[in-house]
Design an enzyme around this catalytic site. Structure first.
Site, PDB file in Angstrom:
ATOM      1  N   HIS A  36       0.836  -1.305  -0.052  1.00 17.17           N
ATOM      2  CA  HIS A  36       0.141  -0.046  -0.181  1.00 17.17           C
ATOM      3  C   HIS A  36       0.847   1.199  -0.044  1.00 17.17           C
ATOM      4  CE1 HIS A  36      -2.709  -3.055   1.716  1.00 17.17           C
ATOM      5  NE2 HIS A  36      -3.548  -2.454   0.952  1.00 17.17           N
TER       6      HIS A  36
ATOM      7  N   GLU B  21       2.368  -1.439   7.842  1.00 17.79           N
ATOM      8  CA  GLU B  21       3.714  -1.610   7.106  1.00 17.79           C
ATOM      9  C   GLU B  21       4.839  -0.791   7.201  1.00 17.79           C
ATOM     10  OE1 GLU B  21       0.766  -2.628   2.971  1.00 17.79           O
ATOM     11  OE2 GLU B  21       1.988  -0.621   2.752  1.00 17.79           O
TER      12      GLU B  21
ATOM     13  N   ARG C  41     -22.684  16.672  13.743  1.00 20.46           N
ATOM     14  CA  ARG C  41     -23.005  17.835  12.856  1.00 20.46           C
ATOM     15  C   ARG C  41     -24.212  17.758  11.961  1.00 20.46           C
ATOM     16  NH1 ARG C  41     -17.080  18.084  12.110  1.00 20.46           N
ATOM     17  NH2 ARG C  41     -16.436  20.289  12.181  1.00 20.46           N
TER      18      ARG C  41
ATOM     19  N   ARG D  17     -16.372  24.131  17.880  1.00 22.34           N
ATOM     20  CA  ARG D  17     -17.545  23.686  17.763  1.00 22.34           C
ATOM     21  C   ARG D  17     -18.697  24.137  18.858  1.00 22.34           C
ATOM     22  NH1 ARG D  17     -18.621  18.930  15.399  1.00 22.34           N
ATOM     23  NH2 ARG D  17     -20.635  19.608  15.827  1.00 22.34           N
TER      24      ARG D  17
HETATM   25  N1  URA Z   1     -11.091  17.435  11.482  1.00 27.72           N
HETATM   26  C1  URA Z   1     -12.220  16.594  12.192  1.00 27.72           C
HETATM   27  O1  URA Z   1     -12.280  15.439  12.028  1.00 27.72           O
HETATM   28  N2  URA Z   1     -13.299  17.505  12.676  1.00 27.72           N
HETATM   29  C2  URA Z   1     -13.034  18.742  12.649  1.00 27.72           C
HETATM   30  O2  URA Z   1     -14.128  19.389  13.080  1.00 27.72           O
HETATM   31  C3  URA Z   1     -12.053  19.615  11.926  1.00 27.72           C
HETATM   32  C4  URA Z   1     -11.122  18.643  11.568  1.00 27.72           C
END
Ligand code: URA
Length: 262
Positions: A13, A85, A173, A228
């Protein structure tokens, strides 16, 4: 027992053999192939040694020592394949270098987060160890990263990540195509916040679990590109650039002061 490979065997890979690595035992693992060269360049003289699937590789020369920078692509499966790997080629220390979404209000965009452990919301890690097994970083590598950030006065938080296989539902989200978040994940962000988890990302739990199962050392450092508690979307390119500049500095300092570890 780990399998011995002859030096010319090219791994299926990652497209690299033991000869290509020139005895490098430390690998830095960004997700994005587009970040490999900028990271390698920030560390020292480098040359590209491979680009197969999502695995783009550069070998950095630091005096007599070599450090591999190899992208893993996104998510646990490609991290686990890369680690398998690389282990066959003699790599023993693995540092994920990524981006992340903070879920605690005291973490600012552009700050760094070093994860000492991860909540295993992924599937890959369950193929290597039962869910009761913790996803924990190597203490020495983790302390060295935090120490370097402190020396440089770069804002850096140490704590637990939640590693999800998905960017949308698993990170709760709602700005997805359908807007639908299955019941399992609704309210999950508030729960992780209450438990003091710092951030969402997608690779650390797999890296830590696979590395521990293989008796390798692993750490993870991420730049915060989403906050967030304020918004679901990721920040502007300027924030990426700031975070990238900061983790380049931390890694450069850490590697130069800890050469005996690798
Ligand atoms: N990467 C993620 O997985 N989530 C985010 O909110 C930002 C970057």
């Amino acid at each position: 027992m780990p399998k011995e490979r002859d030096v010319d065997t090219v791994q299926y890979h990652i497209g690299l053999s033991k000869v290509d690595l020139e005895d490098a035992t430390l690998a830095l693992l960004p997700g994005d192939p587009g970040r490999v060269e900028t990271l390698a360049e920030a560390l020292g003289d480098y040359r590209l040694i491979g680009f197969h699937r999502e695995y783009k590789s550069a070998l950095v020369s630091l005096g007599a020592a070599r450090v591999l920078v190899m992208s893993t692509g996104m998510g646990g499966p490609s991290v686990a394949i890369g680690v398998e790997e690389l282990a066959r080629l003699g790599v023993r220390n693995l540092i994920r270098v990524g981006t992340t979404g903070a879920i605690q209000p005291f973490v600012a965009l552009g700050d760094l987060i070093v994860n000492e452990a991860a909540v295993r919301l992924d599937g890959t890690s369950t193929h290597y160890a039962p869910l009761e097994f913790p996803a924990v970083a190597d203490h020495a590598l983790t302390s060295a990263l935090v120490e370097a950030a402190h020396q440089l006065a770069i804002p850096c938080h140490l704590g637990i990540a939640a590693s999800s296989d998905t960017f949308w539902p698993g990170q709760e989200r709602y700005d997805s195509y359908t807007g639908y978040v299955p019941r399992r994940w609704r309210g999950s962000m508030a729960e992780w916040q209450a438990l003091g988890v710092l951030n969402y990302e997608m690779e650390t739990a797999a890296l830590f679990t696979v590395a521990r199962a293989m008796k390798l050392r692993a750490a993870s450092i991420c730049g915060v590109v989403a906050q967030r508690t304020e918004a679901e979307h990721v920040a502007s390119r300027g924030i990426y650039a700031l975070a990238e500049q900061r983790f380049h500095l931390v890694l450069r300092t850490m590697i130069r002061t800890q050469t005996e570890q690798f």
